[in-house]
Design an enzyme around this catalytic site. Structure first.
Site, PDB file in Angstrom:
ATOM      1  N   ASP A 144       0.881  -1.168   0.000  1.00  0.00           N
ATOM      2  CA  ASP A 144       0.000   0.000   0.000  1.00  0.00           C
ATOM      3  C   ASP A 144       0.920   1.218   0.000  1.00  0.00           C
ATOM      4  O   ASP A 144       1.562   1.523   1.011  1.00  0.00           O
ATOM      5  CB  ASP A 144      -0.899   0.003   1.238  1.00  0.00           C
ATOM      6  CG  ASP A 144      -1.880   1.171   1.252  1.00  0.00           C
ATOM      7  OD1 ASP A 144      -1.677   2.128   0.475  1.00  0.00           O
ATOM      8  OD2 ASP A 144      -2.835   1.143   2.041  1.00  0.00           O
ATOM      9  N   HIS A 145       1.005   1.919  -1.134  1.00  0.00           N
ATOM     10  CA  HIS A 145       2.016   2.964  -1.288  1.00  0.00           C
ATOM     11  C   HIS A 145       1.862   4.079  -0.252  1.00  0.00           C
ATOM     12  O   HIS A 145       2.832   4.758   0.076  1.00  0.00           O
ATOM     13  CB  HIS A 145       1.980   3.554  -2.699  1.00  0.00           C
ATOM     14  CG  HIS A 145       0.813   4.457  -2.963  1.00  0.00           C
ATOM     15  ND1 HIS A 145      -0.430   3.977  -3.318  1.00  0.00           N
ATOM     16  CD2 HIS A 145       0.692   5.807  -2.902  1.00  0.00           C
ATOM     17  CE1 HIS A 145      -1.251   4.998  -3.479  1.00  0.00           C
ATOM     18  NE2 HIS A 145      -0.600   6.119  -3.241  1.00  0.00           N
ATOM     19  N   HIS A 161      -6.185   2.855   2.580  1.00  0.00           N
ATOM     20  CA  HIS A 161      -5.373   4.022   2.934  1.00  0.00           C
ATOM     21  C   HIS A 161      -5.811   4.672   4.252  1.00  0.00           C
ATOM     22  O   HIS A 161      -5.022   4.847   5.177  1.00  0.00           O
ATOM     23  CB  HIS A 161      -5.440   5.077   1.827  1.00  0.00           C
ATOM     24  CG  HIS A 161      -4.893   4.637   0.518  1.00  0.00           C
ATOM     25  ND1 HIS A 161      -3.909   3.691   0.390  1.00  0.00           N
ATOM     26  CD2 HIS A 161      -5.184   5.022  -0.754  1.00  0.00           C
ATOM     27  CE1 HIS A 161      -3.622   3.521  -0.881  1.00  0.00           C
ATOM     28  NE2 HIS A 161      -4.381   4.314  -1.592  1.00  0.00           N
ATOM     29  N   LYS A 204     -13.471  12.530  -4.883  1.00  0.00           N
ATOM     30  CA  LYS A 204     -12.949  13.021  -6.157  1.00  0.00           C
ATOM     31  C   LYS A 204     -13.599  14.356  -6.513  1.00  0.00           C
ATOM     32  O   LYS A 204     -14.691  14.678  -6.048  1.00  0.00           O
ATOM     33  CB  LYS A 204     -13.264  12.011  -7.273  1.00  0.00           C
ATOM     34  CG  LYS A 204     -12.724  10.613  -7.042  1.00  0.00           C
ATOM     35  CD  LYS A 204     -11.255  10.531  -7.354  1.00  0.00           C
ATOM     36  CE  LYS A 204     -10.767   9.083  -7.323  1.00  0.00           C
ATOM     37  NZ  LYS A 204      -9.311   9.002  -7.563  1.00  0.00           N
TER      38      LYS A 204
END
Length: 506
Positions: A188-189, A251, A351
């Protein structure tokens, strides 16, 4: 000249499935090249990119060079440095669904074992492909009898880890029949970002923080990840996922775990991950009758962003004209343990919002007794700790002080730790940190099977409720706003408001 190679790191063979894909070109290869330039890769390494297309090594290296020049944080590469790095890159065509095409990988592994005879290299199988191929690749590695030793072999998979609790359990069960847990790196970046890692140092390396880090002093916590961009070309994926799956399940919940976790006994990978799992297990279950009061959802409509007209979600490519998929989600969560009982955690992501930013805000309680005049502007404001992950990387403490002058007037001031002002070297990209940990065999920043499943279990009631109940008001927020009104109502019911970044200058 580049720095000397990391002599402590074990010689490593990278086999990248999806070696010509977007992830490899934009993230993986620039990260490996930067690690090479900074001396973090081992002296002996090899990178074997695989795809279904037959391609010679020269052409493959040329494609990767163009990507590195475009996406590396270090800018355009120097000819000698790239030549030295590229001498370790190879391309091998293979069909990831056909184990018989995996044989050349075994030949490569044996070749390098003989050349690097002083030690047995680590082998990293990186699955930079669509999630439904993860188990296929893992299975074919075994059929092809490639290196699967727990001491040397590692497999890396990207999110999403399943699409719901049932599929996540099935994925974990299958992978664990093929590899051991200590070989599986679920990447998970977000967890590789410098500021995210610094949260643990900030909490556990400073004795003044621990007495404040509990329900006695903290009023509530906000975790926001907002994006100006829409879904772009990801319509087909996003229609199946939605923002709750795409962002909150991984995240944002991971950020919550880092903020809320108990101090680990040491920095051992499993000890740190145990404390994160404890938080997920302590999360108050969301029951269907409370979903409307504990969550909010939205979908963006058309509007204007930075002077350009943008279309609504339902007009995006590969999106159903009457789609019920949420592009905005907010949750109110509680951690039912001694440290956090009664403290709400508000999570928000979406978004086409007003600004792209990721920040965590810890709001402290009011002073127990105000000794100052209660005139407007002279009442002490609550202290606030703001951890900015992007676009700026900083940690700031908002405190109260006396304004200069003869009267006792209060003013807010910020004590700021700003990475741009103190970092003596370039801040590494998240993938550089994570790839180095994979090389080193450190799983601290990678999700364990039980973490993944606990996170899915928490959000499944909301996910099921939203999928089974259409909303009549979509789209319910315009582009370039801070989201739908029901998200404001979610937090306003408790007497709070969302902390937004300052508005753009006109």
């Amino acid at each position: 000249m580049r720095k000397s190679a990391n002599k402590k790191a074990k010689s490593t063979i990278f086999i990248i499935f999806g070696g010509t894909g977007d992830l490899t070109k934009r993230k993986i290869m620039p990260a490996l090249y930067n690690l090479f330039l900074d001396g973090w890769l081992p002296e002996k390494f090899a990178i074997i990119g695989t795809s279904s297309t037959k391609m010679n090594d020269v052409k493959y290296k040329g494609e990767l060079l163009a990507s590195v020049n475009e996406f590396s944080r270090k800018g355009k590469s120097k000819k000698e440095e790239w030549s030295e790095f590229a001498s370790n890159i190879f391309h091998q065509a293979a069909d990831i669904t056909d184990a018989s095409t995996f044989k050349p990988f075994g030949d490569y592994i044996e070749k390098f074992k003989k050349e690097w005879e002083e030690e047995t290299p680590s082998v990293v199988y990186y699955c930079a492909v669509a999630p439904h191929f993860f188990c296929t690749i893992a299975h074919n590695i075994l059929i092809a009898k490639l290196d699967n030793s727990p001491e040397t072999a590692r497999i890396v998979i990207e999110k999403p880890f399943g699409t719901d609790l049932e599929s996540a359990k099935a994925l974990n069960a299958k992978l664990l029949t093929l590899f051991q847990e200590n070989q599986i790196y679920r990447i998970d970046h977000y967890l590789g970002k410098e500021v995210v890692q610094n949260i643990m140092a900030f909490r556990f390396a400073n004795s003044i923080m621990e007495p404040l880090w509990n329900r006695n002093h903290i009023e509530h916590v906000q975790i926001s990840v907002t994006e100006q961009i829409g879904i772009g070309t990801r319509g087909k994926y996003f229609e199946q996922a939605g923002i709750l799956r795409d962002m909150i399940q991984n995240h944002l919940l991971q950020l919550l775990c880092i903020i809320a976790m108990e101090p680990p006994v040491n920095f051992d990978a499993d000890e740190v991950r145990n404390r994160k799992v404890d938080i997920l297990k302590a999360m108050r279950k969301i029951v269907p009758s409370e979903i409307d009061s504990m969550s909010a959802r939205g979908q963006y409509g058309s509007g204007w962003i930075e002077g350009k007209e943008v279309i609504g979600y339902r007009e995006e490519e590969n999106v159903e004209p009457h789609s019920n998929t949420e592009t905005f989600a907010a949750l109110k969560l509680y951690v039912d343990n001694w440290r956090w009982q009664g403290v709400p955690f508000y999570l928000r992501t979406g978004k086409r919002l007003f600004k792209s930013a990721s920040q965590i805000t810890i709001q402290f309680k009011e002073v127990p007794h105000n000794i100052f005049h209660c005139e407007e502007g002279n009442t002490p404001k609550k202290n606030r700790l703001v951890i900015s992950i992007q676009p700026d990387m900083a940690i700031q403490f908002q405190l109260q002080s006396k304004s200069p002058g003869l009267e006792m007037n209060l003013n807010s001031m910020n004590m700021i730790f700003d990475y741009s002002g103190v970092a003596k070297s370039e801040t590494p990209e998240a993938y550089e940190t994570l790839l180095l940990d994979i090389i080193s065999g450190d799983q601290t920043l990678f999700m364990r099977a039980d973490q993944v499943e606990e996170a899915w279990e928490l959000i499944m009631p909301v996910l099921n409720f939203w999928e089974n109940s259409k909303t009549a008001d979509f789209p319910n927020y315009p582009a370039d706003s801070w989201g739908p009104e029901n998200a404001e109502a979610l937090i306003a019911r408790d007497g709070y408001h969302w902390f937004n970044l300052p508005e753009k200058s006109k």
